[in-house]
Design a protein around this motif. Structure first.
Motif, mmCIF file in Angstrom:
data_model
loop_
_atom_site.group_PDB
_atom_site.id
_atom_site.type_symbol
_atom_site.label_atom_id
_atom_site.label_comp_id
_atom_site.label_asym_id
_atom_site.label_seq_id
_atom_site.Cartn_x
_atom_site.Cartn_y
_atom_site.Cartn_z
ATOM 1 N N UNK A 1 -6.106 2.532 4.126
ATOM 2 C CA UNK A 1 -6.475 3.945 4.031
ATOM 3 C C UNK A 1 -5.295 4.786 4.499
ATOM 4 N N UNK A 2 -4.790 5.625 3.599
ATOM 5 C CA UNK A 2 -3.636 6.476 3.897
ATOM 6 C C UNK A 2 -4.110 7.922 3.993
ATOM 7 N N UNK A 3 -3.863 8.537 5.142
ATOM 8 C CA UNK A 3 -4.214 9.944 5.328
ATOM 9 C C UNK A 3 -2.973 10.792 5.045
ATOM 10 N N UNK A 4 -3.113 11.759 4.128
ATOM 11 C CA UNK A 4 -1.968 12.578 3.734
ATOM 12 C C UNK A 4 -2.322 14.059 3.793
ATOM 13 N N UNK A 5 -1.287 14.870 3.838
ATOM 14 C CA UNK A 5 -1.447 16.322 3.754
ATOM 15 C C UNK A 5 -0.484 16.831 2.683
ATOM 16 N N UNK A 6 -0.935 17.677 1.755
ATOM 17 C CA UNK A 6 -2.217 18.400 1.770
ATOM 18 C C UNK A 6 -3.316 17.763 0.930
ATOM 19 N N UNK B 1 8.675 7.278 2.544
ATOM 20 C CA UNK B 1 7.836 8.132 3.402
ATOM 21 C C UNK B 1 6.338 7.938 3.202
ATOM 22 N N UNK B 2 5.901 7.515 2.001
ATOM 23 C CA UNK B 2 4.475 7.360 1.724
ATOM 24 C C UNK B 2 4.063 5.889 1.673
ATOM 25 N N UNK B 3 4.844 5.025 2.298
ATOM 26 C CA UNK B 3 4.591 3.583 2.266
ATOM 27 C C UNK B 3 3.787 3.155 3.488
ATOM 28 N N UNK B 4 2.606 2.572 3.245
ATOM 29 C CA UNK B 4 1.784 2.032 4.325
ATOM 30 C C UNK B 4 1.686 0.522 4.274
ATOM 31 N N UNK B 5 2.579 -0.136 3.530
ATOM 32 C CA UNK B 5 2.545 -1.586 3.367
ATOM 33 C C UNK B 5 2.811 -2.294 4.692
ATOM 34 N N UNK B 6 2.245 -3.509 4.820
ATOM 35 C CA UNK B 6 2.458 -4.301 6.021
ATOM 36 C C UNK B 6 2.948 -5.695 5.647
ATOM 37 N N UNK B 7 3.687 -6.301 6.563
ATOM 38 C CA UNK B 7 4.119 -7.687 6.439
ATOM 39 C C UNK B 7 3.391 -8.502 7.501
ATOM 40 N N UNK B 8 2.757 -9.609 7.089
ATOM 41 C CA UNK B 8 1.986 -10.445 8.008
ATOM 42 C C UNK B 8 2.642 -11.817 8.112
ATOM 43 N N UNK B 9 2.911 -12.265 9.328
ATOM 44 C CA UNK B 9 3.540 -13.566 9.552
ATOM 45 C C UNK B 9 2.531 -14.554 10.133
ATOM 46 N N UNK B 10 2.929 -15.833 10.176
ATOM 47 C CA UNK B 10 2.070 -16.901 10.710
ATOM 48 C C UNK B 10 0.682 -16.861 10.071
ATOM 49 N N UNK B 11 0.662 -16.756 8.737
ATOM 50 C CA UNK B 11 -0.589 -16.612 7.998
ATOM 51 C C UNK B 11 -1.357 -17.934 7.991
ATOM 52 N N UNK C 1 0.866 -1.182 0.000
ATOM 53 C CA UNK C 1 0.000 0.000 0.000
ATOM 54 C C UNK C 1 0.902 1.231 0.000
ATOM 55 N N UNK C 2 1.237 1.706 -1.188
ATOM 56 C CA UNK C 2 2.133 2.854 -1.333
ATOM 57 C C UNK C 2 1.370 3.983 -2.005
ATOM 58 N N UNK C 3 1.199 5.087 -1.307
ATOM 59 C CA UNK C 3 0.477 6.233 -1.858
ATOM 60 C C UNK C 3 1.213 6.761 -3.091
ATOM 61 N N UNK C 4 0.507 7.007 -4.200
ATOM 62 C CA UNK C 4 1.171 7.360 -5.458
ATOM 63 C C UNK C 4 1.648 8.806 -5.553
ATOM 64 N N UNK C 5 1.320 9.647 -4.583
ATOM 65 C CA UNK C 5 1.766 11.036 -4.673
ATOM 66 C C UNK C 5 2.669 11.388 -3.491
ATOM 67 N N UNK C 6 3.360 12.507 -3.626
ATOM 68 C CA UNK C 6 4.238 12.994 -2.562
ATOM 69 C C UNK C 6 3.438 13.846 -1.579
ATOM 70 N N UNK C 7 3.956 13.960 -0.377
ATOM 71 C CA UNK C 7 3.296 14.757 0.650
ATOM 72 C C UNK C 7 3.728 14.287 2.024
ATOM 73 N N UNK C 8 2.934 14.614 3.026
ATOM 74 C CA UNK C 8 3.190 14.183 4.399
ATOM 75 C C UNK C 8 2.176 13.125 4.790
#
Length: 238
Positions: free
Chosen positions: A74-79, A53-63, A5-12
């Motif tokens: 869901x990634x919340x960014x500014x602006x 900086x805009x990466x929300x990816x997760x790694x899940x173990x013991x699947x 889950x990597x947001x495609x734009x730059x920001x905070x």
């Protein structure tokens, strides 16, 4: 297993939340200032990768097969505001019985681990409620700035924090996610949050935390609820 889950734009990046649909069960939340929070089922199994900086990816173990399904990031960014992505986890082609045995072994290992030090929590607001009465715990944002997301958590006495409600604005609309097994979580257009408890019981006591994610930063309020029997004369010490 990695859920990207990597947001495609730059920001905070101000917050990342993962849920599992269609029940919108909470999975994990990342906040740059307050760290991470996980629901009970995923605790110790998920890690935020944060490769950019805009990466929300997760790694899940013991699947296991119970992890199959549709996840929403869901990634919340500014602006620019929120961005969402859905990720489908397909059949794992593994034996569920073997997975359950492995989980039991892991639980045995956990029993030998020394417990971590308890978190010290300081309440901003003290509430006192009589048993069997109705009560509303309100989280009202009183600061300047635009609110993008409000998170409501509960920490029963002696237990870890757990997510019980999320209010957020997605694509111009208001989305409320109620995970509470006690009462009802209501979201206002302003993203103020109310938890309505009917017939308060002693188990409702504990800490409640409201976190507002805004373009001016993050604001939190912590409430401690004490439940007493009717007629009890009690004074809450500061």
């Amino acid at each position: 297993m990695v859920l990207e889950c990597v947001c495609p734009w730059d920001g905070n990046l101000s917050m990342v939340s993962w849920t599992k649909v269609p029940d919108k069960n909470p999975v994990a939340i990342f906040h740059p200032e307050y760290g991470v929070a996980f629901s009970h089922h995923y605790r110790e199994r998920i890690e935020f990768l944060r490769s950019t900086p805009m990466d929300g990816s997760i790694s899940m173990s013991n699947v296991t097969h119970r992890d199959i399904g549709l996840y929403r990031c869901s990634v919340q960014t500014f602006p620019r505001g929120p961005w969402t992505l859905s990720v489908q986890v397909e059949d794992l082609d593994e034996n569920p019985e073997e997975e359950e045995e492995e989980e039991e072994d892991d639980d045995d290992d956990d029993d030998t681990t020394e417990p971590s030090s308890p978190e010290v929590t300081v309440a901003d607001v003290e509430l006192l409620a009589e048993q069997n009465n109705n009560l509303t715990i309100s989280c009202n944002h009183k600061h300047q700035g635009t609110v993008y997301q409000a998170l409501l958590e509960r920490m029963p006495l002696g237990q870890p924090w757990g997510i019980i409600g999320v209010c957020k604005k997605v694509e111009g609309g208001l989305v409320g996610e109620d995970y509470s097994d006690r009462g009802q979580v209501d979201c206002a257009d302003s993203l103020d949050v109310d938890l309505r408890l009917t017939g308060v019981v002693p188990d409702d006591g504990g800490f409640y935390r409201c976190t507002f994610n805004t373009d001016a930063g993050v604001r939190t309020t912590t409430v401690r609820l004490s439940v007493v029997t009717p007629g009890t004369k009690t004074r809450i010490m500061p």
